[in-house]
Enzyme design. Sequence first.
Site, mmCIF file in Angstrom:
data_model
loop_
_atom_site.group_PDB
_atom_site.id
_atom_site.type_symbol
_atom_site.label_atom_id
_atom_site.label_comp_id
_atom_site.label_asym_id
_atom_site.label_seq_id
_atom_site.Cartn_x
_atom_site.Cartn_y
_atom_site.Cartn_z
ATOM 1 N N ASP A 105 44.100 36.688 39.861
ATOM 2 C CA ASP A 105 42.735 36.705 39.333
ATOM 3 C C ASP A 105 42.024 35.397 39.639
ATOM 4 O OD1 ASP A 105 40.446 37.271 37.896
ATOM 5 O OD2 ASP A 105 41.314 36.637 35.985
ATOM 6 N N ASP A 299 35.391 37.152 42.521
ATOM 7 C CA ASP A 299 36.415 37.362 41.494
ATOM 8 C C ASP A 299 37.323 38.534 41.862
ATOM 9 O OD1 ASP A 299 37.922 37.670 39.221
ATOM 10 O OD2 ASP A 299 36.272 38.325 37.945
#
Length: 510
Positions: A105, A299
């Site tokens: 992440d 992201d």
Amino acid sequence: MMAHATSVSLWAFALSLYFGVSKCYFSIPLRIYTGKYNFSSAVDLTPVRRVVLTSDGNGLSLASDPTGTVNFLDMVNNLQGDSGRGYYIEMSIGTPGQKLNILVDTGSSNFAVAAAAHPFITHYFNTALSSSYQSTGRTVAVRYTQGNWEGELGIDLVSIPKGPNGTISINIAAILSSDGFFLPGVNWQGILGLAYPMLARPDSSVEPFFNSLVQQLKIPDIFSLQMCGAGLSASSTTDPPGGSLVMGGAEPALYRGSVWYTPIIEEWYYQVEVLKLEVGDQNLDLDCREYNMDKAIVDSGTTLLRLPVNVFNAVVEAITRSSLIQDFSSGFWDGTKLACWMKGETPWRFFPKLSIYLRATNTSQSFRITILPQLYIQPITDVDGTLDCFRFGVSSSANGLVIGATVMEGFYVVFDRAQRRLGFALSSCAVSGGAALSEIAGPFSAADVAANCSGGALKEPLLWVISYALMAVCALVLIILLLLLVLPCRRRDRSGEITDESSLVRHRIK
């Protein structure tokens, strides 16, 4: 400390609202979207070779010298998963090592692993079985747009079987309870936050994983990411190799052509500057600040391409105008319904390309990254073997523009933290039927856009400054109000009219 400050701040604001003193608004950081979808891909590679970090002339570390000692090709295909359930890497934690799958992440900064049983995970990190685990005695909690978890901070040894050689000491958040974080169908038991210390919780003193990796193993402060779920259907319940996380540089076998760079505007999320969007050949003609309100980030933990509401509405309107299908239900655009076609038909020919213009490192120029419909009209399931059903891989956002997996699957993305820039190149696995699913073009002049398109965005540190300032103002007003209420009571007590026992002041304060 940050959580305590937040609760105090909210208490002060609530009281001030009660007294009609002020009006306050808070936004919560965004988070990942997971689901039960699966994609697969395979990368055809030459035999493994030992390589050393060399420069491409622009400071980017490449795997190219067969006499070296860094093995980037050992990191190829070290990810599994897909955009729906997330891309994850196997890691070994503690002494002796306990192997867990960890979600990659780039939109958060904590390294957190399940440390207690949960109905949706098969195993967890048992801190009691690790002789090297040390608890710091600090608690930590992280809340996402979807899901949250709480736990304790500790330190332990970590290694990555398909990563850089060596074992490092890492800050670990041991997740003891969670809500909506682990979901059915996921095959990971923790999260690897690869963003900057500013996003770490409970505060930035918690050194993130990649910072520790760079410092202890002396690798360059660069990593690169390839996510290989582009345009592939959710047809399998197993997770084949899903991509590559290369730590320390970039592997040329994973991309085609040149790497195009955009500056990292702010080192918290990987914030970039979007100059404009195009649907097909239609420029949306919005003020560039609209695209960056309140931020634009890259992201990997977010499934979709997320757009500010005004931008999203403009994109849907432009797609509807240019699409060969005019009567789509609004549920398809807002993500509540799937669109289905007869099996064997290809709906992608009905939709236009989507293009994002990013400011180049030469700030007077820009470059364009483009995704074909195969990346944002995403196959999800079939019905009775006769219909193929698809979802819209774009959504609206109240927390800024997010270049998530929908876009990233088309590109090899280089997170060059050393030179504060992000690179985009065509991914070697973003291909279907021999045709590329993404495009890059440039450079273009940026003279037609503002010199600073991200200037209107409020950064989190600024929000904290404003929060503390307003808290101080609220506290001052409360003190004045209390003095005004208490002092008259004391004067009246002398005449016996109102005493502290009969006054409502105590009950107002409770």
